[in-house]
Write an enzyme that holds these catalytic residues in place. Sequence first.
Site, short mmCIF file in Angstrom:
data_model
loop_
_atom_site.label_atom_id
_atom_site.label_comp_id
_atom_site.label_asym_id
_atom_site.label_seq_id
_atom_site.Cartn_x
_atom_site.Cartn_y
_atom_site.Cartn_z
N ASP A 90 0.85 -1.20 0.00
CA ASP A 90 0.00 0.00 0.00
C ASP A 90 0.88 1.25 0.00
OD1 ASP A 90 0.88 -0.18 2.61
OD2 ASP A 90 -1.10 0.12 3.52
N SER A 91 2.20 1.05 0.03
CA SER A 91 3.14 2.15 -0.21
C SER A 91 2.91 2.75 -1.59
CB SER A 91 4.59 1.66 -0.09
OG SER A 91 4.80 0.51 -0.88
N GLU B 115 9.31 -4.28 10.48
CA GLU B 115 9.75 -3.00 9.91
C GLU B 115 10.32 -2.07 10.99
OE1 GLU B 115 6.97 -1.14 7.25
OE2 GLU B 115 8.13 0.72 7.17
N GLU C 243 -1.32 -5.43 8.54
CA GLU C 243 -0.51 -4.89 9.62
C GLU C 243 -1.14 -5.15 10.99
OE1 GLU C 243 0.20 -0.71 8.90
OE2 GLU C 243 0.94 -1.08 6.87
N ASP D 5 -1.05 -6.05 -0.34
CA ASP D 5 -1.32 -5.43 0.94
C ASP D 5 -2.81 -5.15 1.10
OD1 ASP D 5 0.45 -4.86 2.98
OD2 ASP D 5 1.36 -3.16 1.94
N LYS E 264 -1.18 -9.36 2.77
CA LYS E 264 -0.44 -8.93 3.95
C LYS E 264 -1.29 -7.92 4.71
CE LYS E 264 3.22 -5.94 3.79
NZ LYS E 264 2.69 -4.83 4.62
O1 KIV Z 1 3.62 -1.11 1.67
C1 KIV Z 1 4.78 -1.53 1.66
O2 KIV Z 1 5.56 -1.28 0.74
C2 KIV Z 1 5.22 -2.33 2.80
C3 KIV Z 1 6.66 -2.68 2.87
C4 KIV Z 1 7.47 -1.51 3.20
C5 KIV Z 1 6.91 -3.81 3.80
O3 KIV Z 1 4.44 -2.68 3.61
#
Ligand code: KIV
Length: 282
Positions: free
Chosen positions: A45-46, A183, A116, A84, A114
């Site tokens: 989600d970055s 992280e 969090e 994510d 994924k």
């Molecule tokens: O969103 C992302 O890119 C991440 C990584 C930095 C692990 O969660």
Amino acid sequence: MSRVRVQKVQEMKTAGVPIAMVTAYDAPFARAADEAGIPLILVGDSVGMVVLGYETTLPVTMEDMIHHTRAVAAATSHAMVIADMPFLSYQVSVEQAVENAGRLVKEGGAHAVKLEGGQEMASRVEAIVNTGIPVMGHVGLTPQAVHRLGGYRIQGRDEAAARKLVEDAKALEAAGAFSIVIESVPEEVGKMVTEAVDVPTIGIGAGRYTSGQVLVIYDLLGFNPKPPRFVRVFDDLRARLFDALVAYRKAVENKEFPGEAEVTHAEWARPAPDGGDREVRP
Ligand code: KIV
């Protein structure tokens, strides 16, 4: 080469083979990562910060994630594609978590998701895994909690916080997570968490002792003018992109492009012998 599955990821950890993961958000970068033999590609989600220009990952939607995951999944044949789960797609209820994880797989083509959080998210992990979808956990600096954490700060700095991270990782493992991202924690905390679980850990700013590493692709390729301190810039593609684009502009302005080699000759304008269209691209 066959698709990387969770079993392969566990085998790598057990055999002591470090696991490389990188983010990707579109087909060209995903194809490059896949062809480079990177086993895990994260559609992070970055994307909100590095591609869409937001200040945080919080505005990223399920639609954004499905859109980018679809492009990444379509361009890979070997890597496992992990999508994510964006902010508020799993925190509200177990039911929403399962439904949205399912959308990332069904509509996006992800092979895993994924999310969090630690102990408080174990119920979501368990329910998603029970539907047959592999889940990667994420502890330490969890960017979706940036406002509660008070910024993008190193986590697990005192003993109590480090112990909490260990408990979080254990809870995620017990809930069925196949791997856990750690992280922004001190190296010794990355090591402690890694030693506390059997599943592979993937570190980002977590030192040398995690089972694998993940970096944001634009950071490692030099697109971030101010990368975090833990990033190694493997190539300065921003500078190379700039040089290439300046060269292109000058070639157009100087009437050097198109040149003889790029001219579409009359032969191409004629119909193909079978009466169909000629391929313009090789
Ligand atoms: O969103 C992302 O890119 C991440 C990584 C930095 C692990 O969660």
